[in-house]
Structures are given as C-alpha cells and as structure tokens.
Scaffold this motif. Sequence first.
Motif, PDB file in Angstrom:
ATOM      1  N   TRP A  40      -6.112   4.686 -12.158  1.00  0.00           N
ATOM      2  CA  TRP A  40      -6.732   3.383 -12.453  1.00  0.00           C
ATOM      3  C   TRP A  40      -5.707   2.459 -13.115  1.00  0.00           C
ATOM      4  CZ3 TRP A  40     -11.588   2.403 -10.753  1.00  0.00           C
ATOM      5  CH2 TRP A  40     -12.221   1.258 -11.214  1.00  0.00           C
ATOM      6  N   VAL A  41      -4.958   3.000 -14.057  1.00  0.00           N
ATOM      7  CA  VAL A  41      -3.948   2.226 -14.777  1.00  0.00           C
ATOM      8  C   VAL A  41      -2.870   1.738 -13.814  1.00  0.00           C
ATOM      9  CG1 VAL A  41      -2.151   2.333 -16.564  1.00  0.00           C
ATOM     10  CG2 VAL A  41      -4.381   3.406 -16.959  1.00  0.00           C
ATOM     11  N   MET A  42      -2.445   2.599 -12.889  1.00  0.00           N
ATOM     12  CA  MET A  42      -1.404   2.217 -11.927  1.00  0.00           C
ATOM     13  C   MET A  42      -1.771   0.952 -11.165  1.00  0.00           C
ATOM     14  SD  MET A  42       0.418   5.506 -10.164  1.00  0.00           S
ATOM     15  CE  MET A  42      -1.056   6.060  -9.358  1.00  0.00           C
ATOM     16  N   GLY A  43      -3.018   0.826 -10.805  1.00  0.00           N
ATOM     17  CA  GLY A  43      -3.444  -0.312  -9.997  1.00  0.00           C
ATOM     18  C   GLY A  43      -3.902  -1.515 -10.787  1.00  0.00           C
ATOM     19  N   ARG A  44      -4.061  -1.379 -12.101  1.00  0.00           N
ATOM     20  CA  ARG A  44      -4.678  -2.460 -12.868  1.00  0.00           C
ATOM     21  C   ARG A  44      -3.889  -2.963 -14.073  1.00  0.00           C
ATOM     22  NH1 ARG A  44      -8.349   0.286 -10.212  1.00  0.00           N
ATOM     23  NH2 ARG A  44     -10.152  -0.765  -9.351  1.00  0.00           N
ATOM     24  N   ALA A  45      -3.015  -2.151 -14.618  1.00  0.00           N
ATOM     25  CA  ALA A  45      -2.235  -2.598 -15.784  1.00  0.00           C
ATOM     26  C   ALA A  45      -1.246  -3.665 -15.330  1.00  0.00           C
ATOM     27  CB  ALA A  45      -1.499  -1.424 -16.413  1.00  0.00           C
ATOM     28  N   GLY A  46      -1.149  -4.720 -16.086  1.00  0.00           N
ATOM     29  CA  GLY A  46      -0.247  -5.804 -15.722  1.00  0.00           C
ATOM     30  C   GLY A  46       1.190  -5.516 -16.106  1.00  0.00           C
ATOM     31  N   GLN A  47       2.095  -6.058 -15.329  1.00  0.00           N
ATOM     32  CA  GLN A  47       3.505  -5.954 -15.644  1.00  0.00           C
ATOM     33  C   GLN A  47       3.745  -6.555 -17.025  1.00  0.00           C
ATOM     34  OE1 GLN A  47       5.993  -8.034 -12.873  1.00  0.00           O
ATOM     35  NE2 GLN A  47       7.868  -7.421 -13.867  1.00  0.00           N
ATOM     36  N   ASP A  48       4.592  -5.922 -17.799  1.00  0.00           N
ATOM     37  CA  ASP A  48       4.972  -6.364 -19.145  1.00  0.00           C
ATOM     38  C   ASP A  48       3.857  -6.262 -20.176  1.00  0.00           C
ATOM     39  OD1 ASP A  48       7.612  -6.971 -18.361  1.00  0.00           O
ATOM     40  OD2 ASP A  48       6.958  -8.922 -17.603  1.00  0.00           O
ATOM     41  N   CYS A  49       2.815  -5.512 -19.873  1.00  0.00           N
ATOM     42  CA  CYS A  49       1.746  -5.343 -20.861  1.00  0.00           C
ATOM     43  C   CYS A  49       2.033  -4.126 -21.734  1.00  0.00           C
ATOM     44  CB  CYS A  49       0.380  -5.201 -20.189  1.00  0.00           C
ATOM     45  SG  CYS A  49       0.037  -3.595 -19.463  1.00  0.00           S
ATOM     46  N   ALA A  50       1.299  -4.031 -22.823  1.00  0.00           N
ATOM     47  CA  ALA A  50       1.289  -2.830 -23.652  1.00  0.00           C
ATOM     48  C   ALA A  50       0.110  -1.998 -23.163  1.00  0.00           C
ATOM     49  CB  ALA A  50       1.120  -3.195 -25.121  1.00  0.00           C
ATOM     50  N   TRP A  51       0.371  -0.777 -22.762  1.00  0.00           N
ATOM     51  CA  TRP A  51      -0.675   0.106 -22.246  1.00  0.00           C
ATOM     52  C   TRP A  51      -1.118   1.031 -23.366  1.00  0.00           C
ATOM     53  CZ3 TRP A  51       0.770   4.847 -18.828  1.00  0.00           C
ATOM     54  CH2 TRP A  51      -0.375   5.616 -18.577  1.00  0.00           C
ATOM     55  N   LEU A  52      -2.390   0.951 -23.729  1.00  0.00           N
ATOM     56  CA  LEU A  52      -2.972   1.791 -24.773  1.00  0.00           C
ATOM     57  C   LEU A  52      -3.702   2.964 -24.130  1.00  0.00           C
ATOM     58  CD1 LEU A  52      -2.990  -1.314 -25.793  1.00  0.00           C
ATOM     59  CD2 LEU A  52      -4.246  -0.364 -27.688  1.00  0.00           C
ATOM     60  N   THR A  53      -3.394   4.168 -24.588  1.00  0.00           N
ATOM     61  CA  THR A  53      -3.978   5.371 -23.997  1.00  0.00           C
ATOM     62  C   THR A  53      -3.972   6.527 -24.998  1.00  0.00           C
ATOM     63  OG1 THR A  53      -3.850   6.924 -22.112  1.00  0.00           O
ATOM     64  CG2 THR A  53      -1.767   6.132 -23.004  1.00  0.00           C
ATOM     65  N   ILE A  54      -4.794   7.527 -24.711  1.00  0.00           N
ATOM     66  CA  ILE A  54      -4.748   8.767 -25.487  1.00  0.00           C
ATOM     67  C   ILE A  54      -4.055   9.874 -24.701  1.00  0.00           C
ATOM     68  CG2 ILE A  54      -6.761   8.260 -26.908  1.00  0.00           C
ATOM     69  CD1 ILE A  54      -8.319  10.246 -25.019  1.00  0.00           C
ATOM     70  N   MET A  55      -3.679   9.583 -23.460  1.00  0.00           N
ATOM     71  CA  MET A  55      -2.992  10.572 -22.630  1.00  0.00           C
ATOM     72  C   MET A  55      -1.585  10.777 -23.159  1.00  0.00           C
ATOM     73  SD  MET A  55      -5.241  11.370 -20.373  1.00  0.00           S
ATOM     74  CE  MET A  55      -4.280  12.242 -19.176  1.00  0.00           C
ATOM     75  N   SER A  56      -1.147  12.028 -23.233  1.00  0.00           N
ATOM     76  CA  SER A  56       0.177  12.277 -23.821  1.00  0.00           C
ATOM     77  C   SER A  56       1.016  13.254 -23.010  1.00  0.00           C
ATOM     78  CB  SER A  56       0.021  12.798 -25.245  1.00  0.00           C
ATOM     79  OG  SER A  56      -0.621  14.060 -25.242  1.00  0.00           O
ATOM     80  N   ASN A  57       0.766  13.358 -21.725  1.00  0.00           N
ATOM     81  CA  ASN A  57       1.585  14.258 -20.918  1.00  0.00           C
ATOM     82  C   ASN A  57       2.645  13.471 -20.152  1.00  0.00           C
ATOM     83  OD1 ASN A  57       0.542  13.481 -18.263  1.00  0.00           O
ATOM     84  ND2 ASN A  57      -1.352  14.473 -18.907  1.00  0.00           N
ATOM     85  N   GLN A  58       3.551  14.167 -19.501  1.00  0.00           N
ATOM     86  CA  GLN A  58       4.701  13.528 -18.860  1.00  0.00           C
ATOM     87  C   GLN A  58       4.320  12.542 -17.762  1.00  0.00           C
ATOM     88  OE1 GLN A  58       7.400  16.191 -16.933  1.00  0.00           O
ATOM     89  NE2 GLN A  58       5.772  17.357 -15.950  1.00  0.00           N
ATOM     90  N   ASN A  59       3.134  12.663 -17.188  1.00  0.00           N
ATOM     91  CA  ASN A  59       2.721  11.733 -16.140  1.00  0.00           C
ATOM     92  C   ASN A  59       2.572  10.303 -16.660  1.00  0.00           C
ATOM     93  OD1 ASN A  59       2.654  13.826 -14.284  1.00  0.00           O
ATOM     94  ND2 ASN A  59       0.515  14.288 -14.720  1.00  0.00           N
ATOM     95  N   VAL A  60       2.386  10.155 -17.961  1.00  0.00           N
ATOM     96  CA  VAL A  60       2.283   8.830 -18.566  1.00  0.00           C
ATOM     97  C   VAL A  60       3.577   8.053 -18.339  1.00  0.00           C
ATOM     98  CG1 VAL A  60       2.117   7.626 -20.786  1.00  0.00           C
ATOM     99  CG2 VAL A  60       0.515   9.468 -20.238  1.00  0.00           C
ATOM    100  N   ALA A  61       4.726   8.687 -18.465  1.00  0.00           N
ATOM    101  CA  ALA A  61       6.005   8.012 -18.251  1.00  0.00           C
ATOM    102  C   ALA A  61       6.123   7.533 -16.805  1.00  0.00           C
ATOM    103  CB  ALA A  61       7.168   8.927 -18.615  1.00  0.00           C
ATOM    104  N   ALA A  62       5.700   8.343 -15.866  1.00  0.00           N
ATOM    105  CA  ALA A  62       5.773   7.948 -14.455  1.00  0.00           C
ATOM    106  C   ALA A  62       4.871   6.753 -14.173  1.00  0.00           C
ATOM    107  CB  ALA A  62       5.386   9.125 -13.560  1.00  0.00           C
ATOM    108  N   VAL A  63       3.669   6.779 -14.704  1.00  0.00           N
ATOM    109  CA  VAL A  63       2.737   5.661 -14.495  1.00  0.00           C
ATOM    110  C   VAL A  63       3.269   4.402 -15.174  1.00  0.00           C
ATOM    111  CG1 VAL A  63       0.409   4.812 -14.989  1.00  0.00           C
ATOM    112  CG2 VAL A  63       0.743   7.139 -14.127  1.00  0.00           C
ATOM    113  N   ALA A  64       3.841   4.545 -16.357  1.00  0.00           N
ATOM    114  CA  ALA A  64       4.413   3.388 -17.056  1.00  0.00           C
ATOM    115  C   ALA A  64       5.508   2.736 -16.218  1.00  0.00           C
ATOM    116  CB  ALA A  64       4.969   3.817 -18.412  1.00  0.00           C
ATOM    117  N   LEU A  65       6.319   3.540 -15.568  1.00  0.00           N
ATOM    118  CA  LEU A  65       7.371   3.001 -14.694  1.00  0.00           C
ATOM    119  C   LEU A  65       6.780   2.313 -13.478  1.00  0.00           C
ATOM    120  CD1 LEU A  65      10.074   5.804 -14.643  1.00  0.00           C
ATOM    121  CD2 LEU A  65      10.298   3.494 -15.553  1.00  0.00           C
TER     122      LEU A  65
END
Length: 109
Positions: free
Chosen positions: A35-60
Amino acid sequence: MTVKALQEQLGWTAFHMAGPDRQVTGAYAGDLLSWVMGRAGQDCAWLTIMSNQNVAAVALMADVACVVLTEGVRPDEDLLRRAREKKVNLLGAGEDTYTAACRLHDCLK
C-alpha cells in the motif's frame, strides 16, 4: 524542511542519517508495504511500525525522504544494515503514530 532539521526539532532518534539535507515535503503513515509503495509521496516522511529489511526497499521504491519508526520501535539489524547500504534516512519516534503524524504536520506548516 530537511530531514536533519525535522529530527532535531521533534527530538526524534536518528538511527541512520544518509542524507540529512534531503527535503521533507509531506508525510504518509502506513504499515502495509504494498500500500505504501503505491501511495506514499516522493520526498515524504513515512511513519510506520514495521522494522524489517523490506522497509528499506519500499523506502527506495517510493523515494521517501525518510522512514520514521513510531511507537518506540527500533530497527532490527537487517533493516539497519539495509538502510546503511541503500542510504535510507531512518528515524525513530517514541510517540504513537497519530501523535508523531500530528507533530510532523505542525512542523511542515
């Protein structure tokens, strides 16, 4: 506002600061990675409780300015390693997600 200025103003923890001068232009809160991949805006701060390595991939993929782990969540070792490798700004907030989002909103006004 830059990631570093945001971190300092809000008193959040800097787990990894790869690009402290990156501009934060908005925010997105969510924990479902697809959901985040398709909806988080470029240059935004993404707030989450997820803490596994997949978070870095989605952030990129979403090209967010930073990831903010809320609720006092700390990154696991794999996420911290991936954030360093991929140059992802990774912050931590002790507040619940709603409070962190409200404080972030106030900073970005």
